[in-house]
Design an enzyme around this catalytic site. Structure first.
Site, PDB file in Angstrom:
ATOM      1  N   TYR A   1       0.782  -1.246   0.000  1.00  0.00           N
ATOM      2  CA  TYR A   1       0.000   0.000   0.000  1.00  0.00           C
ATOM      3  C   TYR A   1       0.807   1.286   0.000  1.00  0.00           C
ATOM      4  O   TYR A   1       0.237   2.368  -0.091  1.00  0.00           O
ATOM      5  CB  TYR A   1      -0.969   0.021   1.187  1.00  0.00           C
ATOM      6  CG  TYR A   1      -0.346   0.411   2.513  1.00  0.00           C
ATOM      7  CD1 TYR A   1       0.367  -0.501   3.255  1.00  0.00           C
ATOM      8  CD2 TYR A   1      -0.490   1.705   3.011  1.00  0.00           C
ATOM      9  CE1 TYR A   1       0.935  -0.146   4.455  1.00  0.00           C
ATOM     10  CE2 TYR A   1       0.068   2.066   4.226  1.00  0.00           C
ATOM     11  CZ  TYR A   1       0.786   1.140   4.938  1.00  0.00           C
ATOM     12  OH  TYR A   1       1.351   1.488   6.122  1.00  0.00           O
TER      13      TYR A   1
ATOM     14  N   HIS B   1      -1.793   6.412  16.467  1.00  0.00           N
ATOM     15  CA  HIS B   1      -1.529   6.582  15.026  1.00  0.00           C
ATOM     16  C   HIS B   1      -1.962   7.980  14.608  1.00  0.00           C
ATOM     17  O   HIS B   1      -2.876   8.547  15.214  1.00  0.00           O
ATOM     18  CB  HIS B   1      -2.326   5.538  14.220  1.00  0.00           C
ATOM     19  CG  HIS B   1      -1.848   5.360  12.810  1.00  0.00           C
ATOM     20  ND1 HIS B   1      -2.104   6.265  11.808  1.00  0.00           N
ATOM     21  CD2 HIS B   1      -1.112   4.373  12.233  1.00  0.00           C
ATOM     22  CE1 HIS B   1      -1.551   5.837  10.670  1.00  0.00           C
ATOM     23  NE2 HIS B   1      -0.939   4.686  10.903  1.00  0.00           N
ATOM     24  N   GLY B   2      -1.343   8.523  13.593  1.00  0.00           N
ATOM     25  CA  GLY B   2      -1.794   9.805  13.034  1.00  0.00           C
ATOM     26  C   GLY B   2      -3.226   9.666  12.531  1.00  0.00           C
ATOM     27  O   GLY B   2      -3.597   8.595  12.026  1.00  0.00           O
TER      28      GLY B   2
ATOM     29  N   ASP C   1       1.412  -2.267 -34.277  1.00  0.00           N
ATOM     30  CA  ASP C   1       2.378  -2.924 -33.377  1.00  0.00           C
ATOM     31  C   ASP C   1       3.317  -3.824 -34.188  1.00  0.00           C
ATOM     32  O   ASP C   1       3.278  -5.044 -34.065  1.00  0.00           O
ATOM     33  CB  ASP C   1       1.557  -3.725 -32.339  1.00  0.00           C
ATOM     34  CG  ASP C   1       2.414  -4.392 -31.290  1.00  0.00           C
ATOM     35  OD1 ASP C   1       3.599  -4.031 -31.159  1.00  0.00           O
ATOM     36  OD2 ASP C   1       1.891  -5.289 -30.594  1.00  0.00           O
TER      37      ASP C   1
ATOM     38  N   THR D   1       0.570  15.383  11.447  1.00  0.00           N
ATOM     39  CA  THR D   1       1.415  16.548  11.168  1.00  0.00           C
ATOM     40  C   THR D   1       1.788  16.530   9.694  1.00  0.00           C
ATOM     41  O   THR D   1       2.486  15.617   9.246  1.00  0.00           O
ATOM     42  CB  THR D   1       2.732  16.469  11.990  1.00  0.00           C
ATOM     43  OG1 THR D   1       2.429  15.989  13.285  1.00  0.00           O
ATOM     44  CG2 THR D   1       3.446  17.796  12.040  1.00  0.00           C
TER      45      THR D   1
ATOM     46  N   TYR E   1      -3.059  -5.681  11.938  1.00  0.00           N
ATOM     47  CA  TYR E   1      -2.395  -5.723  13.249  1.00  0.00           C
ATOM     48  C   TYR E   1      -2.674  -7.008  14.048  1.00  0.00           C
ATOM     49  O   TYR E   1      -2.275  -7.091  15.207  1.00  0.00           O
ATOM     50  CB  TYR E   1      -2.863  -4.519  14.080  1.00  0.00           C
ATOM     51  CG  TYR E   1      -2.209  -3.178  13.739  1.00  0.00           C
ATOM     52  CD1 TYR E   1      -2.130  -2.737  12.427  1.00  0.00           C
ATOM     53  CD2 TYR E   1      -1.691  -2.358  14.744  1.00  0.00           C
ATOM     54  CE1 TYR E   1      -1.548  -1.495  12.121  1.00  0.00           C
ATOM     55  CE2 TYR E   1      -1.115  -1.127  14.458  1.00  0.00           C
ATOM     56  CZ  TYR E   1      -1.046  -0.711  13.145  1.00  0.00           C
ATOM     57  OH  TYR E   1      -0.481   0.509  12.852  1.00  0.00           O
TER      58      TYR E   1
HETATM   59  C1  SPV Z   1       2.051  -6.103 -25.659  1.00  0.00           C
HETATM   60  O1  SPV Z   1       1.393  -5.686 -24.699  1.00  0.00           O
HETATM   61  O2  SPV Z   1       2.489  -5.362 -26.532  1.00  0.00           O
HETATM   62  C2  SPV Z   1       2.351  -7.523 -25.775  1.00  0.00           C
HETATM   63  C3  SPV Z   1       1.430  -8.511 -25.210  1.00  0.00           C
HETATM   64  O3  SPV Z   1       3.329  -7.852 -26.414  1.00  0.00           O
HETATM   65  S1  SPV Z   1       0.367  -8.974 -26.483  1.00  0.00           S
HETATM   66  O4  SPV Z   1      -0.257  -7.777 -27.012  1.00  0.00           O
HETATM   67  O5  SPV Z   1      -0.617  -9.882 -25.928  1.00  0.00           O
HETATM   68  O6  SPV Z   1       1.156  -9.618 -27.519  1.00  0.00           O
HETATM   69 MG    MG Z   2       4.161  -6.324 -27.562  1.00  0.00          MG
END
Ligand code: SPV
Ligand code: MG
Length: 431
Positions: A43, A89-90, A204, A122, A75
């Site tokens: 956290y 505790h704060g 991509d 504080t 705790y």
């Molecule tokens: C990306 O996030 O670009 C990855 C994972 O390579 S995937 O898109 O599933 O190929």
């Molecule tokens: Mg990728």
């Protein structure tokens, strides 16, 4: 003499902590718990000092009679062990996700008549600056780079979220939720090639060059502290890959994942619907070894991504490659699948773990999204990457807003689903 307990989750002592101790002393003997690394990472930010240094730092404080380690956020254990008359505790834990911890303490103290003392928190410009300085230290390459390896030791599973900008980085950095009385946050960030290129409106296919990808990393690094896993696609030519490794390591990235494809790479989620070629084992091993050779620290990781299941080459091929890639020096294995059913990934994990107990396994449950982190972990996965969900949730929301403004010739109709600017800018730290 009554017993007073307070837990410090800090690596620097400032007037706020001294104030808590002064207040606690008014009620009795003061025992301070120092929160462990395992607990804090669920956290809060990482510490810049190790546990021993933090213990020493607290032991030196006037008014502290005993120092112990608190190794869970909740705790239960510590209260059972100490049965303090008071927990101090704060009062900052009266709001936000920390309130879950306060509720836990109230419940435990109520069982035997213990009391909670909320001390006015504080917070001033000096403390804000100290806190900011510690965060910025964590963002430095020497602190950030090694953190993924540390997380692999500390976490059952390293939860990783895709980011592709400063703003998405801030979401990964700052989102903390309370769930079933416990707190949780992401551990690491994934700079996805899919989402990084999509954000630039490009496909991509490695068309966005490394210089541009590094700018994305830099934008994310400027405003975050969590470790970064970089999607390095195929890694390109071996002769180019070595430069990429060197640059990423210097920047403070923790790991690169490279996939065993060659030539014109397309996104794996297209599978065999498009032409994609898998690299030979020998050539991909050469790439991994070349990357390992130029690495300067022991901290950076080169993770080999296996596309055999995506390309329907079968489980045996995937396992043979995994073995070869680890022998060539890979620090981890990512197994990818585009099935809806997680079974083939789980089978891979089981069979890989039969032959290799330690090399980290990375899973990306995009298409097999019914599987939980617990299940993946129980089959030996160590890192789970949520690779594109931020992008996929933002895009339809933005598109709908654009449509509605066109439709109504004004922005009134979209307003109620918009976040106020004041809330957005509250995410952003000012120096
Ligand atoms: C990306 O996030 O670009 C990855 C994972 O390579 S995937 O898109 O599933 O190929
Ligand atoms: Mg990728």
């Amino acid at each position: 003499m009554k017993t007073v307990y307070t837990c410090f989750c800090t690596d620097i002592i400032h007037e706020g902590h001294l104030n808590i101790i002064r207040k606690a002393q008014e009620y009795g003997n003061v025992i301070v718990g120092v929160l462990s690394d395992e607990a804090v990472i669920r956290y809060n930010r990482f510490f810049t000092k190790n546990l021993n240094e933090r213990l020493e730092m607290v032991k030196k404080l006037d008014g502290v009679s005993k120092v112990i380690v608190q190794d869970e956020i909740l705790y239960d254990k510590v209260i059972e062990q100490l049965r303090p008359d008071y927990v101090v505790h704060g009062n900052n834990w009266q709001i936000g996700p920390l309130n879950a911890i306060r509720d836990n303490v109230v419940g435990l103290l109520n069982k035997y008549g213990g009391e909670i003392i909320d001390v006015p928190y504080t917070y001033n410009e000096k403390i804000r600056r100290i806190d900011l300085r510690m965060r910025q230290k964590l963002a430095m390459p020497e602190y950030r780079r090694k953190r993924l390896r540390k997380l692999l030791e500390l976490c059952p599973v390293v939860k990783t979220l895709e980011v592709h900008s400063g703003l998405t980085g801030l979401i990964a950095e700052k989102t903390v939720v309370e769930n079933d009385g416990n707190l949780d946050q992401f551990d690491a960030m994934w700079i996805s090639s899919l989402c990084d290129t999509t954000a630039k409106g490009k496909p991509d296919i490695e068309v966005v060059d490394m210089t541009s990808r590094f700018r994305t990393i830099n934008d994310v690094m400027e405003v975050t502290t969590k470790p970064i896993i970089f999607d390095g696609d195929t890694g390109g030519l071996v002769e180019h890959f070595v430069y990429t490794v060197r640059s990423l390591e210097r920047m403070g990235v923790s790991a690169i994942i490279v996939e065993d494809k060659i030539g014109l790479k397309k996104n794996s989620l297209f599978g065999t619907e498009v032409v994609q070629e898998q690299d030979s084992i020998a050539h991909f091993c050469e790439k991994i070894s070349a990357g390992k050779r130029v690495q300067l620290t022991d901290e950076f990781m080169i993770i080999a991504r296996i596309e055999s299941l995506i390309l329907e080459k079968g489980m045996d091929d995937a396992l043979e490659r995994a073995k070869a890639y680890v022998e060539a020096g890979a620090d981890g294995i990512m197994i990818h699948s585009r099935r809806k059913d997680p079974q083939e990934v789980l089978d891979f994990c089981d069979r890989f773990r039969d032959m290799d107990k330690t090399t980290p396994i990375v899973a990306v449950p995009t298409s097999y999204n019914s599987v939980t982190e617990d299940v993946l972990q129980s089959h030996g996965a160590n890192i789970v990457i949520y690779a594109n969900q931020l992008t996929r949730s933002a895009f339809p929301a933005m598109e709908q807003t654009a449509r509605d403004i066109l439709k109504y010739h004004r922005a009134l109709e979209v307003d109620e689903r918009l976040m106020p600017i004041s809330q957005i800018i509250s995410l952003i730290d000012e120096l």
